[in-house]
Design an enzyme around this catalytic site. Structure first.
Site: not given
Ligand code: PRP
Ligand code: URA
Length: 209
Positions: A104, A108, A200, A203
Site C-alpha cells: 500500500r 495514496t 501493521d 511489521d
Molecule cells: C497490508 C495488509 C494488506 C493491506 C490491506 O499490507 O497485509 O495486504 O495492507 O490494506 P488495504 O485493504 O487498504 O489494501 P501492506 O501494504 O502493509 O504490505 P506488507 O504486507 O508488505 O506489510
Molecule cells: N494493513 C495492516 O497491516 N493493518 C491495518 O490496520 C491496515 C492495513
C-alpha cells in the site's frame, strides 16, 4: 452478492484476542496467525464437494468419501499473507502456492503491484487468497482482479480482520467472491489502519518495526 462469512469458532476468537495485544511478540504472533489460518481453513473448506469411491480395506470392499472438486491453490498477498500459508498447507498439504506482491502506497493508500507468480494450472484450481488484513479493500480487490484476468473463476478470500468499508467495497467490485473473516472491526482511521485492529500485520509478523 458475495457473502461475508464470520469465523466465530471460540478457539479462533480466543487466539484473535491474544493476537491483537500490543505486547504479543513476533514469535507468538507468527504462531497465532498460523493457528488461526488453519482453523479458518477448516471453515472455508466446509462446502468442498465429496464423492463416494470404492476402496479395499484389509477386511474387504468399502465405500468411502473423497474430495471431488477442483484442486486448490493458496495465494498469499505479500508480505503479510505469507504468515497464513503454513496454516492452510497443514490442512491442504497438496495445494500449490501462488504469490502476489502488493504494497500500500503510504500517501495514496492505493496498492502497488510488484510481483506475481502463479502455478501453471491456476485456472483449473479453487483459489484461496489469504491476507491477515482487509482495510480499504484495495489490495484484496486488485489481487482478485489479477487472478480473474488470468482466467481464474473459483476464488475465496480469507482475512483475519476486516474493516467494514473495505469489505463493502470488495463485494461491490467482486460480487461473486465470498470473504471469510474472523472479525469485522469498527472502522478505518485517517491513515487507513483498522481500528481497533492489530497494527501493521507485516511489521508484527516479520519484526520490521
Ligand atoms: C497490508 C495488509 C494488506 C493491506 C490491506 O499490507 O497485509 O495486504 O495492507 O490494506 P488495504 O485493504 O487498504 O489494501 P501492506 O501494504 O502493509 O504490505 P506488507 O504486507 O508488505 O506489510
Ligand atoms: N494493513 C495492516 O497491516 N493493518 C491495518 O490496520 C491496515 C492495513
Amino acid at each position: 452478492m458475495g457473502q461475508t462469512i464470520i469465523c466465530n469458532h471460540p478457539l479462533i476468537q480466543h487466539k484473535l484476542g491474544i493476537l491483537r495485544r500490543k505486547d504479543t511478540g513476533a514469535k507468538e504472533f507468527r504462531e497465532l496467525v498460523t493457528e488461526i489460518a488453519m482453523l479458518m481453513g477448516y471453515e472455508l473448506t466446509k462446502d468442498f464437494p465429496l464423492e463416494e469411491v470404492e476402496i479395499e480395506t484389509p477386511m474387504g470392499k468399502a465405500h468411502v468419501k473423497s474430495i471431488s472438486g477442483k484442486k486448490v491453490a493458496i495465494v498469499p498477498i505479500l508480505r503479510a499473507g505469507l504468515g497464513m500459508v503454513d496454516g492452510f498447507l497443514n490442512l491442504i498439504p497438496a495445494a500449490k502456492v501462488g504469490h502476489i506482491g502488493l504494497y500500500r502506497d503510504p500517501k495514496t493508500f492505493k496498492p502497488v503491484s510488484y510481483y506475481c507468480k502463479m502455478p501453471e494450472d491456476i485456472t483449473n484450481r479453487q483459489v484461496i487468497v489469504i491476507d491477515p488484513m482487509i482495510a480499504t479493500g484495495g489490495s484484496a480487490i486488485d489481487a482478485v482482479t489479477e487472478l480473474k484476468n488470468m482466467g481464474v473463476t473459483n476464488i475465496k478470500v480469507a482475512n483475519i480482520i476486516g474493516a467494514p468499508e473495505g469489505i463493502e467495497e470488495f463485494h461491490r467490485v467482486h460480487p461473486d467472491v465470498d470473504i471469510y473473516v474472523c472479525s469485522v472491526d469498527e472502522k478505518l482511521n485517517d491513515n487507513k489502519y483498522i481500528i481497533p485492529g492489530l497494527g501493521d500485520a507485516g511489521d508484527r509478523l516479520f519484526g520490521t518495526k
